[in-house]
Write an enzyme that holds these catalytic residues in place. Structure first.
Site, PDB file in Angstrom:
ATOM      1  N   PHE A 214      16.689 -15.772  26.819  1.00 35.83           N
ATOM      2  CA  PHE A 214      17.309 -13.846  26.032  1.00 35.83           C
ATOM      3  C   PHE A 214      16.046 -13.792  26.261  1.00 35.83           C
ATOM      4  CE2 PHE A 214      19.705 -17.873  24.952  1.00 35.83           C
ATOM      5  CZ  PHE A 214      21.173 -17.322  26.244  1.00 35.83           C
TER       6      PHE A 214
ATOM      7  N   GLY B  83      19.656 -20.056  33.796  1.00 37.29           N
ATOM      8  CA  GLY B  83      20.890 -21.060  33.662  1.00 37.29           C
ATOM      9  C   GLY B  83      21.969 -20.138  34.448  1.00 37.29           C
ATOM     10  N   THR B  84      20.762 -18.949  34.525  1.00 40.50           N
ATOM     11  CA  THR B  84      22.158 -17.604  35.111  1.00 40.50           C
ATOM     12  C   THR B  84      22.624 -18.060  36.938  1.00 40.50           C
ATOM     13  OG1 THR B  84      20.369 -16.569  36.086  1.00 40.50           O
ATOM     14  CG2 THR B  84      21.372 -15.901  34.110  1.00 40.50           C
TER      15      THR B  84
ATOM     16  N   ALA C 237      17.953 -11.263  40.511  1.00 40.28           N
ATOM     17  CA  ALA C 237      18.556 -11.466  41.940  1.00 40.28           C
ATOM     18  C   ALA C 237      17.931 -10.144  42.527  1.00 40.28           C
ATOM     19  CB  ALA C 237      19.988 -11.207  42.256  1.00 40.28           C
TER      20      ALA C 237
ATOM     21  N   LEU D 202      27.079 -11.271  44.075  1.00 40.02           N
ATOM     22  CA  LEU D 202      26.352 -12.173  44.701  1.00 40.02           C
ATOM     23  C   LEU D 202      27.042 -13.488  44.681  1.00 40.02           C
ATOM     24  CD1 LEU D 202      22.998 -11.901  43.884  1.00 40.02           C
ATOM     25  CD2 LEU D 202      23.271 -11.816  46.327  1.00 40.02           C
ATOM     26  N   ASN D 203      27.977 -13.621  43.389  1.00 43.69           N
ATOM     27  CA  ASN D 203      28.876 -14.594  43.276  1.00 43.69           C
ATOM     28  C   ASN D 203      29.888 -14.185  42.174  1.00 43.69           C
ATOM     29  OD1 ASN D 203      29.688 -17.711  42.058  1.00 43.69           O
ATOM     30  ND2 ASN D 203      27.933 -18.720  42.867  1.00 43.69           N
TER      31      ASN D 203
ATOM     32  N   THR E 142      29.191 -17.693  38.850  1.00 42.61           N
ATOM     33  CA  THR E 142      28.473 -16.884  38.363  1.00 42.61           C
ATOM     34  C   THR E 142      28.267 -16.010  37.785  1.00 42.61           C
ATOM     35  OG1 THR E 142      27.166 -16.838  39.374  1.00 42.61           O
ATOM     36  CG2 THR E 142      27.356 -18.968  38.960  1.00 42.61           C
TER      37      THR E 142
ATOM     38  N   GLN F  99      28.233 -14.476  33.388  1.00 41.65           N
ATOM     39  CA  GLN F  99      27.313 -14.080  32.292  1.00 41.65           C
ATOM     40  C   GLN F  99      27.890 -12.646  31.952  1.00 41.65           C
ATOM     41  OE1 GLN F  99      24.390 -13.233  36.508  1.00 41.65           O
ATOM     42  NE2 GLN F  99      22.964 -12.891  34.193  1.00 41.65           N
TER      43      GLN F  99
ATOM     44  N   GLU G 173      22.159  -8.415  31.433  1.00 40.91           N
ATOM     45  CA  GLU G 173      21.805  -7.295  29.972  1.00 40.91           C
ATOM     46  C   GLU G 173      22.839  -6.641  29.943  1.00 40.91           C
ATOM     47  OE1 GLU G 173      16.704  -7.570  28.691  1.00 40.91           O
ATOM     48  OE2 GLU G 173      17.405  -8.019  30.977  1.00 40.91           O
TER      49      GLU G 173
HETATM   50 MO1  MOS Z   1      15.318  -9.782  29.061  1.00 37.36          MO
HETATM   51  S1  MOS Z   1      15.602  -9.818  26.640  1.00 37.36           S
HETATM   52  O1  MOS Z   1      14.590  -9.043  29.301  1.00 37.36           O
HETATM   53  O2  MOS Z   1      14.431 -11.085  29.077  1.00 37.36           O
END
Ligand code: MOS
Length: 709
Positions: A212, A441-442, A484, A601-602, A605, A609, A676
């Site tokens: 994060f 983890g994404t 990605a 893409l998926n 996942t 996100q 984000e």
């Molecule tokens: Mo993100 S806050 O750009 O790792």
């Protein structure tokens, strides 16, 4: 094979390893002779360490070394010594035995009292200050105007996986296993710290349990682990406690944001000002500014826009990127103010936003590469049932529970970094894909597999993915939602080049039989190369050409025309809240988010996100805040027991919908970042829903029970 194609809902290929515990995280690596380091931290936030009494610690069982240096203290919990012992428990006990005495000075514990010391930062996306048009005239001529100040608190990332490092030296070469969002960033930082050539530092990070933003930089504990390992001549593991993660790895800085808006009778904005303050540490620790007003420059059409950022030095540690830094905190303020302006104009919030829709980037005067914002508004309104909302606050209730609905826009820039990738195809049809990126983890492992599998016609279980090691082809930091869009063009390019070589070998092997066959008419699937003239197996082609593997290493360059476009992802957020009038408890009862995500893409996942980002938005809106002691500048709730984040009971079923709006200016795959975007606007949508429910405009996050009673 179709079930793994790009865009499909493919389960994470690293899922079984994580579910069974065989996936190893930084704190789980061991080496023969490994010992343990624990930080000793300053018990005051400002002043100087005069005396560091380490005698007792040094004589405790198992203690190998106590490393220290007397110094100025700039924040509570700053590391002043490191204890190394043969077990974590012994190192911890000895660290508690170190007595730190100092000449504590009065800390700056509240930025509100230090605004006079604010300065304009010199490193910011697009500059700290911008101005276009005549703001004063736009405000003076306005039919309606509002001025308001919004506050957001210091927030901490709290990834599930703590920051951890294992460092080992071997003949002047350093190997570090650490949890990081950027292995090459860590390599460069360590190389600089120890005056080494970067290639003598190897950074390994196969899995990250969330970052994060907190793992974007290589923070002091990583360097201290390497330093301790060199001092004691043994591998050293250093794992931060949860509480220590509130002192060593950055945070989202507190902000104070001022908004002034004016609009004409038809609801068109005539003036927009967004400026204010971002909390900083002592400037000697570095620089970071929360770019809260950056999105304001481009999101709406307005002839007069002024934005500005100042930073305020305080006695806290260095802030850093956190979950859409700038956009998430700034759009709480902007989207709240837009809601206030819409109400003042007696316009529906969506109609108001559509009236101020920007069909091009008025800040940079460029066309948008792609923009699905209007679709997001419409689709979101329909899915959410916006028509059921009442314009007047307090108009909907269920017994003693007030019901409110609010919405907000979301926006986040589309960015891409250069990346290399290597793809190898083996005679048995196996594929190896390598890139020095990270999977936070994404789902990076999974989309890399999908891309290679699709391009080379291989089933999922024939594709091996390797990432998270600085001996692999160089890639960028996994930050700014860029992974990605940066990595996948390189993987595609390498896989396509491998396929082209395989076709070339097949044509050579078939000789006259396949003469004149164009490579574009050939296919590769499950180890069989087909052309209009027939088929041949990859095994045979590679055996006859004496190839054990066909391997290509490529660098994907940035698209040359990208700079001609303004590149962003957009979305629309819709929240329904239920607020108990007697107790003030605020529940998000329904939620819809619609996002233009470029090429998805998926689906699985990607959806995870989007939902994850929204959930963190719930935290930002209603729960998350660090609470410093106003006298000592110690963060009093430095643990998950008191720093609240959303749990399952806080989260209803979240409805997310994606809209394909490929951005072909950024790269050949049309990708946008989606990590984000989904947190941006959530706090605004919830604040607007709280106003709609109660008639109370809360301009300070998080929104608490006492704000609505
Ligand atoms: Mo993100 S806050 O750009 O790792």
């Amino acid at each position: 094979m179709n079930e793994i194609l790009i865009g499909r809902a493919v389960s994470r290929i690293d899922g079984p390893a994580k579910a069974t515990g065989s996936a190893r995280y930084a704190a789980e690596f061991t080496l023969p002779g490994m010992v343990h380091a624990v930080l000793v931290q300053a018990p005051f936030a400002a002043g100087r360490v005069d005396r560091l009494d380490i005698d007792a610690a040094r004589s405790m069982p198992g203690v190998l070394a106590v490393l220290r240096h007397d110094q100025r203290v700039r924040y509570f919990g700053q590391t002043v010594a490191v204890v190394v012992a043969d077990s974590h428990e012994r190192a911890t006990a000895a660290a508690f035995a170190v007595r730190v005495q100092g000449d504590a000075a009065a800390p700056v514990a509240d930025m509100h009292h230090a605004l006079a010391a604010a300065t304009t930062p010199d490193e910011m996306r697009g500059g700290a200050d911008t101005s276009r048009g005549d703001l004063a005239a736009g405000l003076a001529d306005a039919h309606a105007r509002i001025h308001a100040t919004y506050d957001t608190p210091m927030e901490f990332h709290n990834p599930m996986e703590p920051h951890a490092t294992l460092a080992a030296w071997d003949a002047g070469r350093l190997t570090v296993w650490t949890s990081t969002q950027g292995i090459f960033n860590a390599q460069a930082t360590l190389a600089a710290a120890f005056d080494l050539a970067p290639e003598t530092v190897r950074v390994i990070c196969p899995f990250v349990g969330g970052g994060f933003g907190s793992k974007g930089r290589c923070w002091p504990p990583v360097i201290l682990a390497a330093h301790a390992a060199r001092e004691v001549g043994r591998p050293v593991r250093l794992v931060l406690t949860r509480a220590q993660m509130y002192m060593n790895n950055g945070h989202r800085p507190q902000t104070i944001q001022n908004l002034s808006l004016g609009c004409a009778g038809d609801g068109r904005l005539t003036a927009l000002r967004h400026d204010g303050f971002s909390q900083m540490s002592d400037p000697s620790l570095g620089q970071f500014t929360e770019g809260f007003a950056i999105a304001t420059r481009t999101l709406y059409s307005c002839p007069a826009v002024v934005t500005g950022h100042k930073t305020v030095p305080t006695s806290f540690s260095l802030p850093t990127y956190m979950r859409a830094p700038g956009e998430a905190s700034g759009m709480f303020a902007l989207e709240s103010a837009i809601d206030e302006m819409a109400a003042a104009s007696r316009l529906d919030p969506i109609a108001f936003r559509i009236a101020n829709y920007a069909d091009h980037d008025e800040n940079d005067n460029k066309p948008f590469a792609s923009k699905a914002l209007l679709q997001c508004y419409r689709e979101g309104a329909a899915r959410f049932g916006w028509a059921r909302r009442r314009a007047a606050p307090r108009a909907l209730r269920d017994g003693h529970v007030l019901i409110g609905m609010g919405m907000a826009s979301a926006t986040y820039p589309t960015q891409r970094q250069p990346s290399h990738a290597r793809v190898a195809l083996f005679a048995d049809g196996g594929v190896l894909v390598q890139c020095g990126t990270q999977d936070l983890g994404t789902g990076t492992y999974t989309i890399m597999m999908q891309m290679a599998a699709q391009t080379l016609g291989a089933p999922a279980d024939k594709v091996r993915v390797e990432l998270g090691d600085s001996i692999l082809p160089r890639s960028g930091v996994s930050g700014g939602s860029t992974t990605a869009a940066s990595v996948m063009p390189a993987v595609l390019q390498a896989a396509q080049a491998v396929r082209t070589r395989a076709f070339g070998l097949a044509l050579a092997h078939q000789g006259a039989t396949w003469q004149g066959v164009q490579p574009e008419t050939m296919t590769l699937r499950d180890g069989i190369i087909a052309s209009p003239r027939g088929t041949i197996s990859l095994v045979e082609v590679m055996r006859s050409s004496r190839h054990a593997r066909i391997e290509v290493d490529t660098a994907a360059a940035l698209a040359p025309d990208a700079a001609k476009f303004s590149r962003h992802a957009f979305g629309a957020q819709f929240a329904e809240v239920r607020i108990d009038e007697d107790f003030g408890t605020i529940r998000v009862s329904r939620y819809t988010g619609v996002f233009g995500v470029g090429q998805l893409l998926n689906a699985k996942t990607g959806r995870s996100q989007l939902i994850g980002g929204i959930v963190y938005g719930f935290g930002m809106a209603l729960l998350e805040a660090a609470r410093p002691d106003p006298h000592t500048a110690q963060i009093m709730n430095a643990n998950l027991s008191e720093y609240l984040v959303p749990v399952n009971a806080d989260v209803p079923e979240i409805d997310v919908q994606t809209i394909d709006d490929p951005d072909m200016a950024t790269g050949p795959l049309g990708l946008k970042g989606i990590g984000e975007l989904p947190i941006v606007g959530v706090a605004g949508a919830i604040a607007n829903a709280v106003f709609n429910a109660t008639g109370k405009r809360v301009r300070s996050l998080p929104i608490r029970i006492e704000d609505v009673l």
